[in-house]
Design a protein around this motif. Structure first.
Motif, mmCIF file in Angstrom:
data_model
loop_
_atom_site.group_PDB
_atom_site.id
_atom_site.type_symbol
_atom_site.label_atom_id
_atom_site.label_comp_id
_atom_site.label_asym_id
_atom_site.label_seq_id
_atom_site.Cartn_x
_atom_site.Cartn_y
_atom_site.Cartn_z
ATOM 1 N N ASN A 73 -10.491 -8.397 -2.715
ATOM 2 C CA ASN A 73 -11.271 -8.724 -1.520
ATOM 3 C C ASN A 73 -12.615 -9.291 -1.941
ATOM 4 O O ASN A 73 -13.331 -8.702 -2.749
ATOM 5 N N HIS A 86 0.875 -1.170 0.000
ATOM 6 C CA HIS A 86 0.000 0.000 0.000
ATOM 7 C C HIS A 86 0.916 1.225 0.000
ATOM 8 O O HIS A 86 2.087 1.129 0.375
ATOM 9 N N GLU A 91 1.496 -4.648 8.139
ATOM 10 C CA GLU A 91 0.087 -4.380 7.791
ATOM 11 C C GLU A 91 -0.840 -5.154 8.719
ATOM 12 O O GLU A 91 -1.911 -4.689 9.077
ATOM 13 N N THR A 97 -2.168 -3.527 -3.541
ATOM 14 C CA THR A 97 -3.515 -3.641 -2.998
ATOM 15 C C THR A 97 -4.569 -3.088 -3.971
ATOM 16 O O THR A 97 -4.316 -2.111 -4.673
ATOM 17 N N SER A 102 -4.183 -7.592 -4.753
ATOM 18 C CA SER A 102 -5.165 -8.199 -3.850
ATOM 19 C C SER A 102 -6.555 -8.029 -4.462
ATOM 20 O O SER A 102 -6.778 -7.133 -5.281
HETATM 21 N N1 KMH Z 1 -5.135 -5.762 5.834
HETATM 22 C C1 KMH Z 1 -5.618 -7.032 5.464
HETATM 23 C C2 KMH Z 1 -6.387 -7.684 6.581
HETATM 24 C C3 KMH Z 1 -6.062 -5.336 0.779
HETATM 25 O O1 KMH Z 1 -5.007 -4.759 0.774
HETATM 26 O O2 KMH Z 1 -6.700 -5.558 -0.246
HETATM 27 C C4 KMH Z 1 -6.430 -6.978 4.249
HETATM 28 C C5 KMH Z 1 -5.784 -6.487 3.003
HETATM 29 C C6 KMH Z 1 -6.688 -5.763 2.087
HETATM 30 O O3 KMH Z 1 -4.646 -6.760 2.719
#
Ligand code: KMH
Ligand code: ZN
Length: 313
Positions: A114, A53, A261, A87, A112
């Motif tokens: 979600n 991030h 993180e 992310t 990532s």
């Molecule tokens: N912080 C994590 C629990 C993302 O960056 O898309 C979730 C996460 C979300 O990594």
């Protein structure tokens, strides 16, 4: 005979994220220089995937700004072989367009994704902070009481197409509860997901499944039933559950994610001073378990990634 198994374990390090606030730890990387330094230390210690991030260098607030990502990604690429994973979850209050802007500009090997909308409570952190470094932090934590982390079916499909199909980027599918595994199975059934794919099972986020061994067993059992041999399993434990859960997952055949993180500590009551220290710790644990760590190229092969030459940074 070395006693080691043939299996290689992928270690992901999530370097800074958007869950924690700067006042929690002076060691949380905030500036592009700090993020690059910690990412390189994590890779040197054995991380083959870096989940990244960006934060505003002025005040440490999570930012989706692709220009900020472009300040640290080239250095990471120059100094490591590790897979860069950007992310698309972003941070609280960002739109989906914003959350995916860096990935769509910089075309990483991984992102990532979600797998469902949910509550994402971070307000418990506020009770542990006495002095705030920046004025946005307390309000941001409190606002999580009323925040919905939006990841609808339309949103997920859009990211699969606009990032996955357009850029050849593969995903870290982030599953915070059992229903998210079923959402993933739906998209698999629709033919929108290529195999093999990485399933990041997440434990201990407020709004998701808990951090007990039974929770981990149930997520694994469900993923096995839905995906068989098509998936690569990884484990993430939030906060103090991090090392216990990833160790249990590794013993059960999984890959692991560590990093600030997810947890700002190295040991009970001892802040991690570098992401590299957390990676070194899990690598030591894996070694004691006779488990070998995957190199970045082995991770690329296990996940069918497009390769470093295909990214745009
Ligand atoms: N912080 C994590 C629990 C993302 O960056 O898309 C979730 C996460 C979300 O990594
Ligand atoms: Zn993240």
């Amino acid at each position: 005979m070395t006693g080691k198994s043939n299996r290689k374990v992928i270690v992901t390090c999530a370097v800074t994220g958007a869950v924690h606030v700067p006042s929690q730890s002076p060691y949380l990387p905030l500036t592009p220089e700090q993020i690059a330094t910690d990412a390189v230390a994590a890779a040197d210690a054995g991380a083959s995937i870096l989940h990244l991030h960006a934060r505003n260098p002025e005040n440490g607030k999570p930012t989706p700004d692709p220009d900020t990502y472009a300040l640290f990604l080239p250095e990471i690429k120059e100094r490591t072989e590790a897979v860069v994973n950007i992310t698309t979850g972003g941070g609280q209050g960002m739109t989906l367009e914003e959350r995916t802007a860096a990935a769509r500009r910089l075309s990483p090997e991984m992102c990532s994704l979600n797998m469902g909308s949910m509550n994402f409570g971070r307000f418990g952190i506020a009770s542990r902070i006495k002095d705030y470094r920046y004025d946005w932090e307390e309000q941001d934590l409190e606002a999580s009481r009323n925040y919905i982390f939006r990841n609808t079916y339309t949103d997920i499909e859009w990211v699969l197409k606009e990032v996955g199909d357009v850029h050849g980027t593969r995903f870290e599918f982030e599953c915070y509860d059992v229903g998210h595994l079923y959402n993933l199975a739906y998209f698999l059934d629709q033919g929108l997901i290529k195999t093999p794919f990485l399933v990041q099972t997440i434990f201990g986020i407020m709004g998701g499944i808990g951090p007990s061994p039974e929770d981990l067993m149930h997520m694994k059992r469900t993923a096995d039933r839905l995906f068989g041999n098509d998936y690569v399993w990884s484990i993430l434990g939030a906060g103090r559950h991090q090392f216990n859960l990833v160790t249990m997952g590794a013993i059960m055949g999984g890959n692991v994610r560590v990093g600030m993180e997810d947890n700002i500590y190295l040991n009970r009551g001892e802040l991690a001073q570098s992401n590299g220290d957390q990676v070194a710790k899990i690598v030591r644990i894996l070694d004691e378990l006779s488990l070998e760590v995957a190199t970045p190229d082995e991770a690329r092969q296990m996940l069918g990634l497009k390769g470093y030459s295909e990214v745009k940074f």
